[in-house]
Scaffold this active site. Sequence first.
Site, mmCIF file in Angstrom:
data_model
loop_
_atom_site.group_PDB
_atom_site.id
_atom_site.type_symbol
_atom_site.label_atom_id
_atom_site.label_comp_id
_atom_site.label_asym_id
_atom_site.label_seq_id
_atom_site.Cartn_x
_atom_site.Cartn_y
_atom_site.Cartn_z
ATOM 1 C CD GLU A 1 -1.827 -3.149 -10.409
ATOM 2 O OE1 GLU A 1 -1.310 -3.960 -9.641
ATOM 3 O OE2 GLU A 1 -2.444 -2.140 -10.006
ATOM 4 C CE LYS B 1 -3.626 -8.719 -3.375
ATOM 5 N NZ LYS B 1 -4.424 -7.516 -3.248
ATOM 6 C CG HIS C 1 26.831 -3.061 -22.649
ATOM 7 N ND1 HIS C 1 27.999 -3.132 -23.369
ATOM 8 C CD2 HIS C 1 26.497 -1.751 -22.618
ATOM 9 C CE1 HIS C 1 28.370 -1.908 -23.729
ATOM 10 N NE2 HIS C 1 27.468 -1.055 -23.289
HETATM 11 O O1 PA5 Z 1 -2.591 0.050 -7.975
HETATM 12 C C1 PA5 Z 1 -3.083 -0.666 -7.141
HETATM 13 O O2 PA5 Z 1 -4.279 -0.586 -6.835
HETATM 14 C C2 PA5 Z 1 -2.259 -1.700 -6.405
HETATM 15 O O3 PA5 Z 1 -0.968 -1.781 -6.886
HETATM 16 C C3 PA5 Z 1 -2.196 -1.349 -4.923
HETATM 17 O O4 PA5 Z 1 -1.621 -0.077 -4.781
HETATM 18 C C4 PA5 Z 1 -1.394 -2.369 -4.148
HETATM 19 O O5 PA5 Z 1 -1.928 -3.650 -4.341
HETATM 20 C C5 PA5 Z 1 -1.400 -2.049 -2.660
HETATM 21 O O6 PA5 Z 1 -2.695 -1.988 -2.187
HETATM 22 P P1 PA5 Z 1 -3.025 -1.335 -0.789
HETATM 23 O O7 PA5 Z 1 -2.668 0.095 -0.848
HETATM 24 O O8 PA5 Z 1 -4.486 -1.550 -0.582
HETATM 25 O O9 PA5 Z 1 -2.200 -2.064 0.248
#
Ligand code: PA5
Length: 446
Positions: A286, A421, A307
Amino acid sequence: MPIRFKDTYLKGFVTGKEFEAMESPTRDALETVLTGRGEGSEFLGWLDLPKKSADPEIARIKEAAKRIKEQCDVLLVIGIGGSYLGARAAVEFVKGQNYNALRKGTPEIYFVGRDLSATSVCETLNLIEGKDVCINVISKSGTTTEPAVAFRIFREWMEKKYGEGASERIFVTTDKQKGKLKELSDEKGYETFVVPDDVGGRFSVLSPVGLLPIACAGIDIDRILKGAASAEEYFTKEKDFSKNDCLRYAAARNILYRKGKTAETFVCYEPALCITAEWWKQLYGESEGKDKKGIFPTSVCFTTDLHSLGQFIQDGSPILFETVLDLLDPGYEIKIPKGGSENDGLNFLEGREIHEVNRTAFRATALAHTAGGVPNIVLELDSRDAYDFGYMVFFFELACAVSGYLLGVNPFNQPGVEAYKKNMFALLGKPGKEFDAIRENLKRNL
Ligand code: PA5
């Protein structure tokens, strides 16, 4: 230093000159992080988390964990992505992948709300039948679909079982002021913990996001923070590139990327570290994968995956390099017993430690893979102690931020996560003009 960069298996792939050339840009990238000059600098709060051990919030976490341990058999941790991976990584790193079966004096911990699987929800409902339960729901935004759906279901279960008493068993980790979860917590009187504004999900394991569930597993969170603080003290201050292994890791992966190695495989030889690999993948994926750039993070657990994916790594498309987390002390000792007859052909292993064989498998694999053209970065890790976990977390977070700036991206946003989303909400019929427009557009492709 519980984690150390080793270039033994980089020889022939990265030259001393190439490392030298990276010294100045890597140090500049570190300066950009530390001075807050780079893009996304409003999300640098993770740099300060290791120093917060004396904060009242940490004392409150310990107090809540004590109550949770006393009053429940099961803790359900509801969250996804950065709101779950760090805690689960810590529990398995320190306590092992069989924590739930082997724990003593602490609750079973199940992580839910990390998918939209009916199976996960229903199986967990079966698992908690007849047990005393507490919930820690974690969502910074308070609006993420997966945890919100799971929370609806498990909250209903709690309210049926405990009535108004459910409120004393539900702990919420979310934004200080905003979001639906905060509103609901205020209305119901749930105890809340704060996800700091300046800490993004994937950098949040050392905040209440990770620390409350980790403390409930009986892990010493002070030791985690101490380890992280010691990494912070060293890697942010050591300006000598040759002694700063965090910078050397960031530099090495950048050099390899520029040579066409566009995928990094995180390798561990201990099942207890497999979820750490998942945490690492999210952190790097990310943070770096944007603007059509980035190293694709992937992972394997050896020797199991030798494996399966071993073939591809050795012999497939030459796009990979490996980063091996080489654990020196797994926390257990067990020798291979006498076999009696030579039926299995393994008498030469009699009396040898299994871990010694595992580390030999690592060396043998590194030699084979490097001969196959796959560079290996090795990060030697001392142990599975909580201190080492904290140290490792900070090491990877800082290297990730430095790597992002070296690559020329903002390591702290995640614009690409929103696209699916919006489509999903549109297809599910969410009202609103924005979703009407997306629905119209999608119809053409369906
Ligand atoms: O790193 C990030 O920002 C995302 O992976 C969030 O942690 C994830 O989408 C969950 O978001 P939230 O804590 O708002 O539910």
